[in-house]
Design an enzyme around this catalytic site. Structure first.
Site, PDB file in Angstrom:
ATOM      1  N   ARG A  48       6.810  25.653 -15.039  1.00 48.19           N
ATOM      2  CA  ARG A  48       7.548  25.590 -16.344  1.00 48.19           C
ATOM      3  C   ARG A  48       6.528  24.961 -16.976  1.00 48.19           C
ATOM      4  O   ARG A  48       6.107  23.905 -16.598  1.00 48.19           O
ATOM      5  CB  ARG A  48       8.914  24.806 -16.178  1.00 48.19           C
ATOM      6  CG  ARG A  48       9.922  25.680 -15.414  1.00 48.19           C
ATOM      7  CD  ARG A  48      10.507  26.729 -16.470  1.00 48.19           C
ATOM      8  NE  ARG A  48      11.667  27.606 -16.106  1.00 48.19           N
ATOM      9  CZ  ARG A  48      11.697  28.752 -15.621  1.00 48.19           C
ATOM     10  NH1 ARG A  48      10.399  29.098 -15.288  1.00 48.19           N
ATOM     11  NH2 ARG A  48      12.508  29.448 -15.476  1.00 48.19           N
ATOM     12  N   GLU A  59       7.811  30.786 -25.678  1.00 49.95           N
ATOM     13  CA  GLU A  59       7.728  32.305 -25.264  1.00 49.95           C
ATOM     14  C   GLU A  59       8.402  33.107 -25.995  1.00 49.95           C
ATOM     15  O   GLU A  59       9.720  32.883 -26.152  1.00 49.95           O
ATOM     16  CB  GLU A  59       7.802  32.263 -23.751  1.00 49.95           C
ATOM     17  CG  GLU A  59       6.991  31.451 -23.003  1.00 49.95           C
ATOM     18  CD  GLU A  59       7.254  31.559 -21.517  1.00 49.95           C
ATOM     19  OE1 GLU A  59       8.084  32.381 -21.199  1.00 49.95           O
ATOM     20  OE2 GLU A  59       6.484  30.958 -20.853  1.00 49.95           O
ATOM     21  N   HIS A 103       3.688  35.077 -18.547  1.00 50.26           N
ATOM     22  CA  HIS A 103       4.838  34.861 -17.750  1.00 50.26           C
ATOM     23  C   HIS A 103       5.042  36.085 -16.587  1.00 50.26           C
ATOM     24  O   HIS A 103       6.170  36.722 -16.868  1.00 50.26           O
ATOM     25  CB  HIS A 103       5.885  34.429 -18.543  1.00 50.26           C
ATOM     26  CG  HIS A 103       7.158  33.773 -17.632  1.00 50.26           C
ATOM     27  ND1 HIS A 103       7.840  32.791 -18.531  1.00 50.26           N
ATOM     28  CD2 HIS A 103       7.285  33.679 -16.267  1.00 50.26           C
ATOM     29  CE1 HIS A 103       8.560  32.141 -17.501  1.00 50.26           C
ATOM     30  NE2 HIS A 103       8.284  32.598 -16.173  1.00 50.26           N
TER      31      HIS A 103
END
Length: 310
Positions: free
Chosen positions: A235, A264, A283
């Site tokens: 994270r 994001e 990601h």
């Protein structure tokens, strides 16, 4: 049963997860997440259930949902930091997630990022794509020291592999699994600070909690082993991105390899974008066909179980 599905990985890959979803007599709608608060708060009350990714589900959103039809939340994925679990419990909205399905994919992604960075594969590809033949100088991994912070499912999968690559492997976790450590070529260190002072590479594998927010402090970054390469597939909130950038510019860090960003999708104002020593992937650490199918199937099964238990 009206269901809103926001996971783009679920939507973009065919497999058993979609077959199982299509077998249910649900009215399914789709949005492409991760959704910001402003994007989901006007929608959430219209659905009985969410199959969500990393959408913002804070107290305001959940209260709006509870005033409407929202009864269940099935998280496609492991991390629950974007969901206000306290509010969900108070509102009687059960929340499930999908542990134990993506650890192999993420561990492999960590290794792939490290090899790409040390061997300059990403830069070499850019050079040859433009018709060039400049040859970047790479570095060997053999004999280096890697520190794994967090020995959960992903950390364990990584720790199984790195010793076989000739990389001396150190681990740190607040709750060590000594049965896992038994018989393995792993060395235990007693703090995050010690990991950063000892290792050439550090990789983060802890959830984002109040206790881990900013766990990689500025003080740790500026007192680490010079040239250390930091990997983050967990994270973004475990670090503070401007501190990362400063540590890179001052040559305290040798590299930052990340699959997660504070915002994001990545915006034009991302402080890490196009910075020397930074390798960013969008990601995708767990975005493999195998993981999507397993995770998507579990997310649908979890929602089926929630409905039956109601």
């Amino acid at each position: 049963m009206k269901v809103l599905l926001t996971s783009t990985s679920f939507q973009d890959c065919d497999g058993l997860h979609k077959e199982l979803l299509n077998q249910q007599k649900w009215e399914v709608s789709y949005l492409r997440g991760p959704l910001k608060k402003s994007e989901i708060i006007g929608e959430v009350a219209n659905y009985d259930a969410l199959i969500c990714g990393d959408d913002v589900l804070d107290r305001d959103v959940l209260e709006k949902g509870a005033r409407g039809s929202l009864k269940f939340i099935s998280k496609y994925g492991v991390g629950l930091d974007k969901i206000d679990l306290v509010a969900a419990k108070e509102l009687g909205i059960p929340v499930t997630n999908c542990p134990g399905v993506n650890q192999i994919a993420v561990a492999e992604h960590v290794i792939a990022m490290i090899f790409s960075f040390f061997k300059n594969i990403h830069l070499s590809h850019e050079i040859t794509s433009l018709g060039g033949w400049k040859r970047p100088l790479g570095n060997e991994l053999f004999g280096r020291k890697i520190g794994i912070i967090g020995l959960g499912a992903i950390g364990k999968e990584l720790a199984k592999r790195t010793p076989f690559l000739g990389i001396e492997t150190f681990v740190y976790d607040v709750n060590l699994d000594y049965d896992f450590l038994d018989g393995r070529e792993l060395k235990v260190l007693t703090s995050v600070e010690e990991i950063f002072k000892t290792c050439d590479i550090v990789t983060l594998h802890v959830p984002l909690l109040e206790s881990t927010q900013g766990i990689v402090s500025k003080e740790i970054l500026f007192d680490c082993k010079p040239g250390l390469v930091l990997v983050n597939t967990s994270r973004a909130g475990l670090v503070y991105e401007p501190d990362i950038l400063e540590a890179l510019r001052l040559n305290r860090l040798g590299g930052y390899l990340t699959d997660v960003l504070a915002n994001e999708p990545m915006g034009s104002n991302c402080v890490l974008k196009n910075q020397p020593g930074v390798l960013i992937t969008p990601h995708v650490g767990s975005r493999t066909r195998e993981t999507i199918e397993r995770q998507g199937t579990m997310a649908v099964q979890n929602l089926i179980h929630l409905i039956k238990a109601r």
